[in-house]
Write a protein that holds these residues in place. Structure first.
Motif: not given
Lengths: 463, 55
Positions: A363-371
């Motif tokens: 959840g932490f690591a995927t957040m920048p890509a989602y943004l």
């Protein structure tokens, strides 16, 4: 010196290898990940200052709150000033935090430790955490999840390195300390440890600062056609500023889902060692020794770290929205199983907790890509910084929820599996809220997009 | 803040780039610098994990 740190001095040419960027990012994240290895010297600080565990725990809490605040406030500066200036600043703050805290420990002034490790170190954490993210996303437009997963995996890996390293250094600085349960290192040994770590992290982060490079304008990796990027309506080629992003429902839905995912993960992380012992307690004695419980904590750290890389990379293939459906939906089911049948077998309990913690890291690591998918790369670092305030809030809410329920159920050392059910089922509710928030995320409305000449252009052609 | 024609990034990108040979050396050094501590941390953690099944 200032000009050397400027963004314009860090722009790479077309032939620059993008695989030189992840080690620079990892050097920073492996350093600041030390923040999750504070338990090694917690007892020593309690004894040195004659303070309560809560008073010492405040050091970590201040650092995490400052992480969120500095990432939110300084995010735009990081995006526009460039990664070298940001990493350099982060290195100075993070190392200064250790040095000031070391003075505080040597002179037994706890407020100096709050100021040093908590405030100064926390600012270093916030700037350091977001500094390589937008740079990596621009170098890896074809695999943003893999790129951010690599860096943010480093944050998980930092604790794996710092924990045994700190133990070895404390044994070297205090001959009476053997690192076993009950053995407590002296305050002067911890002060020396802080100075040593400060120097090591200063050097490592400076390596990152001096080797980081910004992708050239219009960069596209060889063999990758940027026109294939917009395969989904959830992946934009437009740009949204950080100021506009916080006006969109998408930003706040992401904030809620990150808050829910992190709160649920912290619920297990905070209580990992006593939790596994309590789950297998029968008639006042537990089947899990303190040493084995320590091994369980280590396993969770591995799951947390591996999840950051594996799940974030997977999100490049299946999409960001779907991977968060897995984190939150499957995570909720696993939490229910943990609460209801976790006590039936140790292997089942360990497996469930391991997967849950891998989702926490993911959840932490995927957040920048989602943004990046939703808001574009224009000010993705600044937007990421603002979303990270959810982490700070979860860092307070998670332990409060778990400790509140457990305090009401009995005394530590006498709890059993059933005593954890209210807390675990509360986490299930949170994960369901996060799941619904994720389902509600739609592409950002055009009125929030920057005019095409105001933002950095999207990749136009492969080189 | 915008990327305009006057942006220095557009004027001379790559002016400080090392040669291809140096880049190869830097790749090896960079990944070793972060890889060795990471492997150390992984090995130490796995040693702890073993106690979950033996201790």
């Amino acid at each position: 010196m200032a000009s050397f740190l400027d963004r314009s001095r860090t722009v790479a040419g077309p032939g620059y290898s993008r695989w030189l960027i992840p080690p620079a990012a990892l050097a920073v994240h492996l350093s600041i990940g030390q923040v999750y290895a504070t338990s090694v010297y917690k007892s020593s600080l309690v004894e040195t200052f004659g303070a309560s565990l809560t008073s010492i725990g405040v050091i970590f809490s201040i650092a995490i709150v400052m992480l969120g605040l500095s990432a939110a406030v300084l995010g735009k500066w990081v995006d526009h000033g460039g990664p070298r200036k940001a990493m350099f600043t982060a290195a100075c703050f993070w190392a200064a935090g250790f040095f000031v805290a070391a003075i505080g420990i040597s002179t037994t002034q706890l407020w100096l430790v709050y100021l040093g490790y908590g405030v100064l170190g926390g600012i270093g954490l916030g700037i350091g955490y977001i500094s390589p993210v937008s740079t990596l996303i621009k170098w890896f437009p074809d695999r943003p999840g893999l790129a951010t997963g690599m860096a943010i995996m480093g944050f998980g890996g930092g604790a794996l390195i710092a924990s045994p390293l700190s133990n070895q250094l404390l044994r070297a600085y205090d001959s009476s300390y053997d690192g076993t349960a009950g053995s407590v290192a002296s305050g002067s040994a911890v002060a020396q440890l802080f100075v040593t770590l400060g120097v090591i992290y200063l050097v490592a982060m400076m390596y990152g600062a001096f080797t980081i490079r910004v992708a050239p304008p219009d960069y596209a990796p060889p063999g990758w056609d940027p026109s294939t990027r917009k395969q989904s309506s959830m992946v934009t080629t437009a740009s949204v500023s950080a100021n506009n992003a916080v006006r969109t429902p998408q930003f706040w839905l992401l904030w809620v889902l990150l808050f829910c995912n992190v709160t649920a993960g912290i619920g297990i992380l905070e209580q990992a060692a006593p939790m596994i012992q309590d789950f297998f307690r029968d008639g006042g004695t537990t089947a899990i020794s303190a040493v084995a419980a320590g091994g369980f904590v280590g396993l969770l750290s591995l799951g947390n770290m591996a999840g950051r890389f594996v799940w974030s990379s997977t999100s490049d293939v299946i999409g960001r929205k779907r991977i968060y459906m897995v984190y939150l939906g499957v995570g909720a089911v696993l939490y229910v199983l943990l609460a209801l049948v976790g006590q039936t077998a140790t292997a089942l309990f360990v497996l469930l907790a391991l997967v849950i913690l891998s989702f926490y890291g993911g959840g932490f690591a995927t957040m920048p890509a989602y943004l990046r998918d939703l808001f574009g790369t224009f000010e993705v670092g600044a937007i990421h910084g603002r979303v990270l305030t959810a982490w700070s809030a979860a860092g307070v809410a998670g332990p409060l929820i778990v400790n509140g329920f457990l305090d009401a159920r009995g005394t530590p050392g006498e709890l059993v599996a059933a005593d954890y059910r209210p807390a675990l089922l509360t986490m299930v509710v949170l994960l369901v809220i996060g799941f619904v928030a994720n389902l509600l995320i739609k592409p950002v409305a055009e009125r929030f997009h920057e005019p095409s000449d105001a933002a950095a252009p999207a990749p136009a052609a492969a080189r | 803040m915008s990327s305009t024609a006057a942006d220095p990034e557009r004027e001379s990108p790559g002016r400080n780039d090392p040669s291809a040979g140096v880049q190869k050396a830097l790749l090896g050094i960079g990944w070793t610098l972060v890889g060795v501590p990471l492997v150390y941390g992984l090995v130490q953690t796995l040693r702890r994990v073993v106690t979950l099944f033996t201790g």
